[in-house]
Design a protein around this motif. Structure first.
Motif, mmCIF file in Angstrom:
data_model
loop_
_atom_site.group_PDB
_atom_site.id
_atom_site.type_symbol
_atom_site.label_atom_id
_atom_site.label_comp_id
_atom_site.label_asym_id
_atom_site.label_seq_id
_atom_site.Cartn_x
_atom_site.Cartn_y
_atom_site.Cartn_z
ATOM 1 N N THR A 84 92.746 66.219 47.913
ATOM 2 C CA THR A 84 91.628 65.927 48.806
ATOM 3 C C THR A 84 91.895 64.658 49.610
ATOM 4 O OG1 THR A 84 90.122 66.914 47.184
ATOM 5 C CG2 THR A 84 89.129 65.554 48.900
ATOM 6 N N PRO A 85 91.684 64.674 50.935
ATOM 7 C CA PRO A 85 91.904 63.471 51.760
ATOM 8 C C PRO A 85 91.052 62.304 51.278
ATOM 9 C CG PRO A 85 91.615 65.422 53.143
ATOM 10 C CD PRO A 85 91.281 65.838 51.744
ATOM 11 N N SER A 86 91.575 61.088 51.415
ATOM 12 C CA SER A 86 90.898 59.899 50.886
ATOM 13 C C SER A 86 89.559 59.646 51.561
ATOM 14 C CB SER A 86 91.806 58.673 51.033
ATOM 15 O OG SER A 86 92.172 58.494 52.386
ATOM 16 N N ASP A 87 89.437 59.958 52.872
ATOM 17 C CA ASP A 87 88.158 59.716 53.542
ATOM 18 C C ASP A 87 87.071 60.638 52.996
ATOM 19 O OD1 ASP A 87 89.439 61.932 54.623
ATOM 20 O OD2 ASP A 87 88.555 61.653 56.617
ATOM 21 N N ARG A 88 87.447 61.889 52.645
ATOM 22 C CA ARG A 88 86.462 62.805 52.066
ATOM 23 C C ARG A 88 86.082 62.354 50.660
ATOM 24 N NH1 ARG A 88 88.299 68.804 51.587
ATOM 25 N NH2 ARG A 88 88.762 68.386 53.783
ATOM 26 N N LYS A 89 87.059 61.866 49.894
ATOM 27 C CA LYS A 89 86.744 61.369 48.551
ATOM 28 C C LYS A 89 85.731 60.224 48.622
ATOM 29 C CE LYS A 89 91.105 62.449 46.175
ATOM 30 N NZ LYS A 89 92.284 61.878 45.504
ATOM 31 N N LYS A 90 85.952 59.319 49.579
ATOM 32 C CA LYS A 90 85.039 58.181 49.718
ATOM 33 C C LYS A 90 83.647 58.649 50.096
ATOM 34 C CE LYS A 90 84.694 53.655 51.950
ATOM 35 N NZ LYS A 90 85.344 52.715 52.907
ATOM 36 N N PRO A 131 77.216 62.655 47.893
ATOM 37 C CA PRO A 131 77.833 63.744 47.114
ATOM 38 C C PRO A 131 77.241 65.102 47.466
ATOM 39 C CG PRO A 131 76.266 62.554 45.762
ATOM 40 C CD PRO A 131 76.375 61.790 47.052
ATOM 41 N N PRO A 132 78.035 66.177 47.282
ATOM 42 C CA PRO A 132 77.493 67.532 47.448
ATOM 43 C C PRO A 132 76.615 67.877 46.246
ATOM 44 C CG PRO A 132 79.727 67.645 46.617
ATOM 45 C CD PRO A 132 79.449 66.193 46.877
ATOM 46 N N HIS A 133 75.937 69.007 46.330
ATOM 47 C CA HIS A 133 75.151 69.455 45.180
ATOM 48 C C HIS A 133 76.049 69.969 44.051
ATOM 49 C CE1 HIS A 133 72.335 70.052 48.664
ATOM 50 N NE2 HIS A 133 71.576 69.313 47.863
ATOM 51 N N VAL A 134 77.160 70.616 44.437
ATOM 52 C CA VAL A 134 78.114 71.157 43.477
ATOM 53 C C VAL A 134 79.497 70.607 43.822
ATOM 54 C CG1 VAL A 134 79.209 73.243 42.561
ATOM 55 C CG2 VAL A 134 76.772 73.281 43.167
ATOM 56 N N LEU A 135 80.131 70.000 42.851
ATOM 57 C CA LEU A 135 81.478 69.449 43.055
ATOM 58 C C LEU A 135 82.441 70.150 42.115
ATOM 59 C CD1 LEU A 135 83.188 67.301 44.537
ATOM 60 C CD2 LEU A 135 82.767 65.771 42.599
ATOM 61 N N LEU A 136 83.501 70.719 42.677
ATOM 62 C CA LEU A 136 84.520 71.429 41.921
ATOM 63 C C LEU A 136 85.722 70.512 41.779
ATOM 64 C CD1 LEU A 136 84.303 74.745 44.007
ATOM 65 C CD2 LEU A 136 82.847 74.038 42.119
ATOM 66 N N THR A 137 86.152 70.231 40.545
ATOM 67 C CA THR A 137 87.179 69.218 40.346
ATOM 68 C C THR A 137 88.032 69.523 39.124
ATOM 69 O OG1 THR A 137 87.517 66.805 40.276
ATOM 70 C CG2 THR A 137 85.688 67.701 38.969
ATOM 71 N N THR A 138 88.915 68.600 38.767
ATOM 72 C CA THR A 138 89.806 68.704 37.607
ATOM 73 C C THR A 138 89.488 67.572 36.633
ATOM 74 O OG1 THR A 138 91.492 67.310 38.662
ATOM 75 C CG2 THR A 138 91.643 69.707 39.032
ATOM 76 N N PRO A 139 89.967 67.628 35.384
ATOM 77 C CA PRO A 139 89.672 66.542 34.439
ATOM 78 C C PRO A 139 90.151 65.180 34.939
ATOM 79 C CG PRO A 139 90.538 68.445 33.261
ATOM 80 C CD PRO A 139 90.685 68.746 34.718
ATOM 81 N N GLU A 140 91.333 65.156 35.578
ATOM 82 C CA GLU A 140 91.875 63.880 36.046
ATOM 83 C C GLU A 140 91.019 63.277 37.154
ATOM 84 O OE1 GLU A 140 94.946 66.200 34.008
ATOM 85 O OE2 GLU A 140 93.582 66.699 35.631
ATOM 86 N N SER A 141 90.609 64.110 38.110
ATOM 87 C CA SER A 141 89.776 63.599 39.205
ATOM 88 C C SER A 141 88.401 63.157 38.695
ATOM 89 C CB SER A 141 89.625 64.666 40.289
ATOM 90 O OG SER A 141 90.853 64.866 40.970
#
Length: 820
Positions: free
Chosen positions: A111-117, A123-133
């Motif tokens: 994911t691009p850093s500007d979107r992460k920030k 934040p969105p209502h639903v965030l799809l991610t991994t354990p590390e993130s």
């Protein structure tokens, strides 16, 4: 639960698609409404993901009242980036068609850093991610605000990581989230859980297993699994690539709309893809997907597959889990499946509908792999699953989590200890262990405390811990993670376009003008600049990068099934003639290894004395046993020359015969030779390198610079030598030993083998090689060569050995009997 208890918007959407709300989907919604955590175990194609998200979708339906406020409502955790993106694609469909006011986004290393920030501030209502993130998100000071309103966590394919270190990290993250949002409810999904009660305990806050509702899905159509056999030849004696099957596999691809071809390694993915492309006389769209390809290349292939533009895709475990491509007609497993659960998971990629059987072809590379394929097929037909056992959480992961918490805000040590112990993985941590972990994060330990670089947190008089300097937070976020692959080098064209990564060890062996094949392209090396390998298009190359990291283990469940097959003489009738004759001659000339015995064969060959141990403990354990046995042979003056191992057996040779193998297999070998060997070998050093990186003691990334693999190894070796000398009971030495014993050497399976060896040992002395020994003997001298690259040579070598073991040897025995 009746349909009326489900929001009308959802029942209407289901009906509009000609679907019905399945029982287990309704039960997942009911569990959520009752305030329970839930574990859903359901077949592939049963709508697990939709079941997991049904409570979230319901919460935003107008008929259920006012929609939840803005902010993060549901967190979805996936083991794979590709799975998160696939779920986003499929979840957007009901959201858009129903018109629900839900924003859904993904967050991973890509994911691009500007979107992460922006995701942290809005934040969105639903965030799809991994354990590390997720762990990184928890390390920010605003994490308490971000997660304060969190209602649900959905963990997909939970079997894929719960029993490993990624599961440790996720368990700690769940404990932290529960502390921030006490009303949060946990949901886990899987198609291949062998031990539901164990996973309920893992999912629950410690001691609250009754709060986790087990929901079992409706049964789907049983899969249709076949084993592909050579049409005009016999099943090979040796090799793993199964390139004999390429013409038949190409015919399968031509007959189907879309075929998904799984391999067990990245090397084999490239190798099989190359072979298929060479056979592709119709110029069919065939692609490749594995974890070392660039993000752009993976996304392009995933998009083409989702749009139905590919006829075949060759992939590794990068696409094992949950990816929903309904137009796949057939799944092919190249080589041994290694486990029934893994095979079920891969088979489920075909058709991906509960009412239609998934079709799969197993393609064995050799005769033992045929037996393994048959064992896996039987297990799938009987609905039997296998899986790994849970083990105590890793101390290196705990140290990383403590640092993440400190980066978020100062913490009180007793409060954080209670939070950590609320997970099953770390419920065993007492105050003594906790104090050692805090001391390590604070100073690096007794032997390293003089160095300021290791002083990351400090303790206030009131028991509050805080960062010693704000820069430690940035360094933690740059280096945190659990997956410690071999160091990788970026492959780029001169214009900067990235193709993916190869291991640093492979890149270092290349010179300007050398060629190799990667991502289905032939490339020529122009230069190696820092951590970039600059390439250009080349004429055809036969060299393919090999990777050190992945060797899928043979599960204990599948190994036991193979041993049972070997002694089921009546069952041999279903085997091909050449495989049946192979077993019959083995049974006649020697014995067969079964569940109740440990067969050891000794015979002379090529002026050396060989001993073959049929252990069925997997490659890792057999490699370790080979090291230990040769050491003990040296002590006994048997002049060992070497050994070679596969998943099923271990062959050791020397200048003197092994008359009695029992002393070589006594259990004390694990307390004497094993300890000495691990201390003196690269094994513990490698384990230490991994735990040092995971714990944050050694950093790979610095602002604007990344350490090379050699630099990381040099740093960890230096620290390892210091600790071995001055602080042998250091926290990370203990963590490295735990890894070396369990993950790297399969020491538990090896210990079980040696504990029972004396009672089960059957030693057979022969005058020449036995049929069962041929598959392992043909690997001698080639065990370090990438699997697949030497298959042609193996076939020639195997024919010679097989003639001795089967044909010529059998005729000689018959002559001897007639003359007698």
């Amino acid at each position: 639960m009746s349909g009326s208890e489900i929001p009308s918007e959802l029942t209407g959407w289901f009906a509009g698609r000609g679907w019905r709300v399945r029982r287990h989907q309704a039960e997942m919604l009911a569990a959520s409404n009752a305030g329970h955590h839930a574990l859903l175990v359901a077949d592939t194609g049963a709508g697990k993901t939709l079941a997991g998200f049904l409570p979230t979708l319901a919460a935003f339906c107008p008929s259920w009242g006012e929609a939840p406020p803005d902010g993060l409502h549901t967190l979805y955790v996936s083991p794979l980036k590709a799975l998160a993106h696939d779920v986003q694609r499929n979840l957007l469909t009901p959201v858009e068609e129903i018109g629900l006011p839900i924003r859904i986004e993904t967050r991973s290393g890509d994911t691009p850093s500007d979107r992460k920030k922006r995701q942290r501030s809005r934040p969105p209502h639903v965030l799809l991610t991994t354990p590390e993130s997720l762990s990184l998100l928890l390390s920010y000071p605003d994490s308490h605000e971000l997660f304060a309103g969190l209602k649900r966590v959905v963990i997909d394919e939970v079997h894929a990581f719960a029993t490993g270190k990624r599961g440790d990290l996720l368990a700690l993250a769940l404990s932290r989230l529960q502390a921030i949002a006490p009303d949060m409810r946990r949901t886990a999904l899987s198609a291949t859980v062998a031990d539901p009660e164990g996973f309920r305990a893992w999912l629950a806050p410690w001691g609250e297993i009754d709060a986790v509702e087990l929901v079992e899905g409706e049964r789907g159509a049983p899969p249709e699994v076949e084993i592909l056999l050579p049409e005009e030849a016999s099943v090979p004696w040796g090799g793993h690539a199964a390139i004999w099957a390429i013409p038949q596999l190409y015919d399968v691809i031509r007959r189907n709309r879309t075929t998904l071809v799984f391999t067990n390694t990245r090397f084999l993915a490239e190798y099989i893809f190359q072979e298929l492309w060479d056979a592709n006389e119709d110029n069919l769209p065939i692609a490749i997907h594995h974890g070392s390809l660039s993000k752009e290349a993976r996304r392009k292939v995933e998009g083409a597959m989702a749009r139905g533009e590919l006829r075949a895709l060759v992939a590794t475990a990068s696409l094992d889990l949950g990816v929903d491509w309904g137009d796949i007609d057939c799944v092919v497993q190249m080589g041994a499946p290694k486990g029934s659960s893994r095979l079920l998971q891969r088979i489920g990629r075909a058709n991906h509908r509960l009412d239609q059987p998934s079709r799969a072809l197993l393609v064995p590379g050799n005769r033992f792999e045929f037996l393994e394929a048959q064992a896996a097929k039987d297990a799938v037909d009987q609905g039997q699953r296998d899986g790994e056992d849970f083990r105590p959480g890793g101390l290196d992961v705990l140290a990383q989590h403590v640092m993440a918490c400190a980066c978020s805000a100062p913490f009180e040590e007793r409060t954080l200890l209670a939070e950590v112990r609320s997970s099953l993985a770390y419920s065993w941590v007492d105050e003594t262990v906790w104090e050692r972990v805090l001391t390590f994060v604070a100073t690096g330990g007794y032997a390293l405390r003089a160095y300021d670089k290791f002083k990351r947190i400090s303790r206030d008089p009131d028991g509050t811990w805080r960062l010693t300097h704000p820069e430690h937070a940035q360094r933690h976020r740059m280096n945190a993670g659990i997956i410690v692959d071999s160091e990788m080098i970026e492959i780029r064209f001169r214009n900067g376009r990235s193709l993916g990564k190869v291991e640093e060890q492979f890149a270092a062996s290349l010179r300007t003008g050398d060629t190799f094949r990667f991502a289905g392209m032939d490339l020529e090396v122009e230069s190696l600049r820092d951590l970039d390998l600059i390439v250009r298009a080349a004429r055809k190359s036969a060299t393919i990068p090999s990777y050190m990291g992945l060797r899928l283990p043979l599960t204990t469940h599948l190994a036991d099934r193979v041993r049972a097959i070997l002694v089921d003489r009546v069952g041999w009738a279903r085997f091909p003639d050449d495989v049946r004759e192979w077993l019959e001659v083995q049974d006649w000339r020697s014995q067969l290894p079964g569940p109740e015995n440990l067969l050891v064969e000794s015979f002379p060959h090529a002026k050396r004395h060989y001993t073959v141990y049929y252990t069925f403990t997997g490659w890792n354990a057999n490699q370790s046993l080979g090291m230990l046995i040769t050491k003990r042979m040296e002590q006994q003056g048997l002049l060992p020359g070497g050994f070679v191992a596969n998943d099923y057996s271990l062959a050791v040779w020397g200048l003197k015969p092994v008359v009695d193998p029992a002393p070589l297999l006594s259990p004390d070998i694990l307390t004497h030779e094993f300890m000495d060997w691990v201390q003196d070998s690269h094994l513990l050093r490698r384990a230490f390198r991994e735990v040092a990186v995971i714990s944050g003691l050694v950093e790979r990334q610095h602002p604007g610079k990344r350490k090379s693999g050699k630099q990381v190894t040099f740093s960890t070796d230096l620290i390892y030598d210091v600790l071995r000398k001055y602080e042998p009971d250091h926290l990370l030495i203990e963590a490295a030993w735990a890894d070396a014993r369990a993950r790297m050497t399969d020491i538990g399976r090896l210990g079980d083998l040696l504990d029972t060896a004396a009672d089960r040992l059957v030693h057979v002395e022969l005058d020449r090689v036995s049929p069962l020994a041929v598959p392992v003997l043909v690997m001698i001298g080639r065990e370090s060569v990438p699997q697949g690259a030497v298959d042609e040579e193996l076939l020639l070598e195997a024919e010679s050995l097989a003639g001795m073991a089967m044909g010529v040897g059998r005729q000689a025995d018959q002559v001897d009997e007639e003359e007698g």
